[in-house]
Structures are given as C-alpha cells and as structure tokens.
Write a protein that holds these residues in place. Structure first.
Motif, PDB file in Angstrom:
ATOM      1  N   PRO A 198      63.814-100.618 -32.599  1.00 14.21           N
ATOM      2  CA  PRO A 198      62.474-101.221 -32.650  1.00 14.21           C
ATOM      3  C   PRO A 198      62.125-101.804 -34.025  1.00 14.21           C
ATOM      4  CG  PRO A 198      62.365 -99.125 -31.518  1.00 14.21           C
ATOM      5  CD  PRO A 198      63.758 -99.241 -32.100  1.00 14.21           C
ATOM      6  N   PHE A 199      62.523-101.120 -35.084  1.00  9.99           N
ATOM      7  CA  PHE A 199      62.251-101.632 -36.426  1.00  9.99           C
ATOM      8  C   PHE A 199      62.959-102.967 -36.647  1.00  9.99           C
ATOM      9  CE2 PHE A 199      63.824-102.110 -40.775  1.00  9.99           C
ATOM     10  CZ  PHE A 199      62.615-102.289 -41.431  1.00  9.99           C
ATOM     11  N   ALA A 200      64.267-102.985 -36.348  1.00  7.36           N
ATOM     12  CA  ALA A 200      65.045-104.207 -36.569  1.00  7.36           C
ATOM     13  C   ALA A 200      64.575-105.334 -35.652  1.00  7.36           C
ATOM     14  CB  ALA A 200      66.531-103.925 -36.355  1.00  7.36           C
ATOM     15  N   ALA A 201      64.263-105.004 -34.407  1.00  4.02           N
ATOM     16  CA  ALA A 201      63.781-106.025 -33.465  1.00  4.02           C
ATOM     17  C   ALA A 201      62.436-106.578 -33.916  1.00  4.02           C
ATOM     18  CB  ALA A 201      63.663-105.426 -32.062  1.00  4.02           C
ATOM     19  N   GLY A 202      61.552-105.696 -34.369  1.00  2.41           N
ATOM     20  CA  GLY A 202      60.244-106.127 -34.849  1.00  2.41           C
ATOM     21  C   GLY A 202      60.363-107.030 -36.061  1.00  2.41           C
ATOM     22  N   TRP A 203      61.222-106.648 -37.000  1.00  2.00           N
ATOM     23  CA  TRP A 203      61.417-107.455 -38.208  1.00  2.00           C
ATOM     24  C   TRP A 203      61.994-108.822 -37.858  1.00  2.00           C
ATOM     25  CZ3 TRP A 203      65.668-107.481 -42.322  1.00  2.00           C
ATOM     26  CH2 TRP A 203      65.189-108.017 -43.521  1.00  2.00           C
ATOM     27  N   MET A 204      62.950-108.823 -36.933  1.00  2.00           N
ATOM     28  CA  MET A 204      63.590-110.070 -36.537  1.00  2.00           C
ATOM     29  C   MET A 204      62.588-110.993 -35.823  1.00  2.00           C
ATOM     30  SD  MET A 204      67.213-110.466 -34.499  1.00  2.00           S
ATOM     31  CE  MET A 204      66.635-109.772 -32.946  1.00  2.00           C
ATOM     32  N   GLY A 205      61.803-110.427 -34.911  1.00  2.00           N
ATOM     33  CA  GLY A 205      60.834-111.235 -34.181  1.00  2.00           C
ATOM     34  C   GLY A 205      59.706-111.738 -35.052  1.00  2.00           C
ATOM     35  N   GLU A 206      59.161-110.873 -35.888  1.00  2.00           N
ATOM     36  CA  GLU A 206      58.046-111.263 -36.767  1.00  2.00           C
ATOM     37  C   GLU A 206      58.450-112.335 -37.770  1.00  2.00           C
ATOM     38  OE1 GLU A 206      54.737-110.451 -37.040  1.00  2.00           O
ATOM     39  OE2 GLU A 206      54.932-109.396 -35.133  1.00  2.00           O
ATOM     40  N   ASN A 207      59.711-112.344 -38.131  1.00  2.00           N
ATOM     41  CA  ASN A 207      60.185-113.303 -39.122  1.00  2.00           C
ATOM     42  C   ASN A 207      60.979-114.444 -38.501  1.00  2.00           C
ATOM     43  OD1 ASN A 207      59.296-112.193 -41.804  1.00  2.00           O
ATOM     44  ND2 ASN A 207      60.200-110.394 -40.835  1.00  2.00           N
ATOM     45  N   HIS A 208      60.774-114.644 -37.217  1.00  2.00           N
ATOM     46  CA  HIS A 208      61.335-115.797 -36.507  1.00  2.00           C
ATOM     47  C   HIS A 208      62.845-115.935 -36.693  1.00  2.00           C
ATOM     48  CE1 HIS A 208      57.281-117.519 -35.547  1.00  2.00           C
ATOM     49  NE2 HIS A 208      57.008-116.591 -36.448  1.00  2.00           N
ATOM     50  N   PHE A 209      63.536-114.803 -36.559  1.00  2.00           N
ATOM     51  CA  PHE A 209      65.002-114.781 -36.598  1.00  2.00           C
ATOM     52  C   PHE A 209      65.562-115.352 -37.905  1.00  2.00           C
ATOM     53  CE2 PHE A 209      63.983-114.063 -32.256  1.00  2.00           C
ATOM     54  CZ  PHE A 209      65.034-113.339 -31.716  1.00  2.00           C
ATOM     55  N   GLU A 210      64.956-114.964 -39.019  1.00  2.00           N
ATOM     56  CA  GLU A 210      65.485-115.328 -40.326  1.00  2.00           C
ATOM     57  C   GLU A 210      66.826-114.611 -40.533  1.00  2.00           C
ATOM     58  OE1 GLU A 210      64.455-117.501 -42.707  1.00  2.00           O
ATOM     59  OE2 GLU A 210      62.986-118.177 -41.226  1.00  2.00           O
ATOM     60  N   PRO A 211      67.726-115.183 -41.339  1.00  2.00           N
ATOM     61  CA  PRO A 211      69.088-114.642 -41.477  1.00  2.00           C
ATOM     62  C   PRO A 211      69.172-113.146 -41.800  1.00  2.00           C
ATOM     63  CG  PRO A 211      69.000-116.797 -42.475  1.00  2.00           C
ATOM     64  CD  PRO A 211      67.580-116.439 -42.089  1.00  2.00           C
ATOM     65  N   ASN A 212      68.406-112.664 -42.787  1.00  2.00           N
ATOM     66  CA  ASN A 212      68.520-111.244 -43.150  1.00  2.00           C
ATOM     67  C   ASN A 212      68.095-110.325 -42.011  1.00  2.00           C
ATOM     68  OD1 ASN A 212      69.588-111.749 -45.652  1.00  2.00           O
ATOM     69  ND2 ASN A 212      67.616-111.665 -46.699  1.00  2.00           N
ATOM     70  N   SER A 213      67.108-110.749 -41.236  1.00  2.00           N
ATOM     71  CA  SER A 213      66.674-109.918 -40.112  1.00  2.00           C
ATOM     72  C   SER A 213      67.740-109.895 -39.016  1.00  2.00           C
ATOM     73  CB  SER A 213      65.323-110.397 -39.564  1.00  2.00           C
ATOM     74  OG  SER A 213      65.430-111.684 -38.991  1.00  2.00           O
ATOM     75  N   ILE A 214      68.432-110.994 -38.814  1.00  2.00           N
ATOM     76  CA  ILE A 214      69.527-111.049 -37.833  1.00  2.00           C
ATOM     77  C   ILE A 214      70.683-110.173 -38.298  1.00  2.00           C
ATOM     78  CG2 ILE A 214      71.310-112.564 -36.868  1.00  2.00           C
ATOM     79  CD1 ILE A 214      69.164-114.765 -36.726  1.00  2.00           C
ATOM     80  N   ILE A 215      70.979-110.226 -39.587  1.00  2.00           N
ATOM     81  CA  ILE A 215      72.075-109.411 -40.123  1.00  2.00           C
ATOM     82  C   ILE A 215      71.774-107.924 -39.949  1.00  2.00           C
ATOM     83  CG2 ILE A 215      73.286-108.751 -42.254  1.00  2.00           C
ATOM     84  CD1 ILE A 215      72.953-111.755 -43.095  1.00  2.00           C
ATOM     85  N   LEU A 216      70.549-107.511 -40.268  1.00 10.01           N
ATOM     86  CA  LEU A 216      70.185-106.107 -40.075  1.00 10.01           C
ATOM     87  C   LEU A 216      70.293-105.720 -38.611  1.00 10.01           C
ATOM     88  CD1 LEU A 216      69.134-103.399 -41.163  1.00 10.01           C
ATOM     89  CD2 LEU A 216      66.828-104.235 -40.649  1.00 10.01           C
ATOM     90  N   TYR A 217      69.789-106.551 -37.722  1.00 10.86           N
ATOM     91  CA  TYR A 217      69.857-106.263 -36.289  1.00 10.86           C
ATOM     92  C   TYR A 217      71.318-106.129 -35.849  1.00 10.86           C
ATOM     93  CZ  TYR A 217      68.411-106.405 -31.390  1.00 10.86           C
ATOM     94  OH  TYR A 217      68.177-106.093 -30.072  1.00 10.86           O
ATOM     95  N   ALA A 218      72.182-107.033 -36.317  1.00 11.71           N
ATOM     96  CA  ALA A 218      73.603-106.971 -35.962  1.00 11.71           C
ATOM     97  C   ALA A 218      74.240-105.680 -36.465  1.00 11.71           C
ATOM     98  CB  ALA A 218      74.337-108.189 -36.536  1.00 11.71           C
TER      99      ALA A 218
END
Length: 192
Positions: free
Chosen positions: A89-109
């Motif tokens: 949920p943390f990684a998904a929230g960060w990725m969604g709130e930041n419109h799939f910015e690279p660092n958020s995608i990397i953390l999610y991956a």
C-alpha cells in the motif's frame, strides 16, 4: 500452532492491506467529472496492487492446503511474506500520487521482487515438509518458469520508468495477470 490459525491471521492481514490501499484514494473536493482526472494514476496503481494482493491471497490459500503441520520455519516464512506485502500500500500510494514517477516505480518493483522472493521462501519451507515424490510437489516446482517470467517483467519495468512509465504499469499488471488463472495441475494435485 494450527494451520487454521495461521491462515486466519494471514487472511486478516491481507484484508487490512487491501483496505489501506483503497483508503489511499482520496475523494476529490469538486463535483465535476474533470475533478476525477488527477485520480487516474492513483486508481491505476490501486487496480494493479489489488490484483497483486488478491493473487497472492489465492496462491497462499492453495499453498496452505498442502500443509499438514505448521513448524517455526513455515510460520516465520509466512510472516516474512506478510511483511513485504504490507509495504505494497505504501509503494502503490507513492506511485499513484506521484503519477508513476521513476523512483516510485523502482520502489514498487523492488517490493514486488521482495514479495516474490518471500513467497518462494514460504513455498520452499512448505515443500521441505512434504513427500518429494508427491504430485503437488512436482506441480509446484513446475511453476519456476512463471516465476522467472514474473521477475523479468518486473525488472523490465524499471528502465521503462525513465522514458515510458505507462509501460511500467502495463508490465506490473501483466506480471500479476500471468498468475491470475490458477494452474489446473496444482488444483488437480490438491484434490488427489
């Protein structure tokens, strides 16, 4: 500890994870359809993550059907998996709130890969307790190809994050989707 107790705890944790994810979708203050547009990345992130957690729940359910007794290795491996899943949920929230910015995608991956590793550790802990010639052990070991494909899809999402984030989202979705349809051979082996 009984298998039912561990399964009930795991189901509760997974239900809370999904609840936390949906709470990340904030209600817009406006009433126009355009007010929903900024939520599209959050919703896409939620959909991908809901699918991911749901598939882990289903596979976890099938995997626990093979268990006769819970030992400390299985218990700790299960907690290890739940830990990494609880970060989705943390990684998904960060990725969604930041419109799939690279660092958020990397953390999610990274979290997806760690969830996969943790699931593999749990599966291996359970497999050690089973007759290695049983049908279920043979069928579970056949899933290694899907595991490799999953890891490659998630790893491929990382470079796409820098020049085409929508492709990263599609790869995350595809990574989960290949696990969506339960393996009929595993279901058959569970019945035997």
């Amino acid at each position: 500890m009984s298998k039912n107790r561990m399964e009930a705890f795991s189901d509760g944790v997974l239900a809370i994870i999904i609840t936390i994810m949906v709470l990340e979708i904030k209600v817009p203050h406006g009433t126009e359809w355009n007010d929903l547009i900024p939520l599209i990345p959050v919703f896409v992130s939620y959909m991908i993550s809901f699918l991911l957690v749901g598939i882990y729940w289903g596979n976890h359910h099938h995997l626990l059907h093979t268990v006769k007794n819970i030992n400390s290795g299985i218990l700790l491996s299960n907690l290890h998996l739940l830990f990494w899943l609880s970060l989705v949920p943390f990684a998904a929230g960060w990725m969604g709130e930041n419109h799939f910015e690279p660092n958020s995608i990397i953390l999610y991956a990274i979290i997806l890969i760690l969830c996969g590793i943790a699931y593999g550790i749990l599966q291996n802990s359970i497999l050690k307790t089973l007759d290695q010639r049983s049908n279920i052990v043979v069928e579970l070991k056949k899933q290694n190809k899907k595991v490799i494909i999953s890891v490659l899809l998630v790893l491929a999402a990382i470079p796409f994050a820098f020049f085409y984030p929508a492709a990263s989202a599609a790869l995350f979705f595809l990574q989960s989707a290949i696990w969506l349809i339960p393996d009929k051979n595993i279901e058959k082996a569970l019945k035997d």
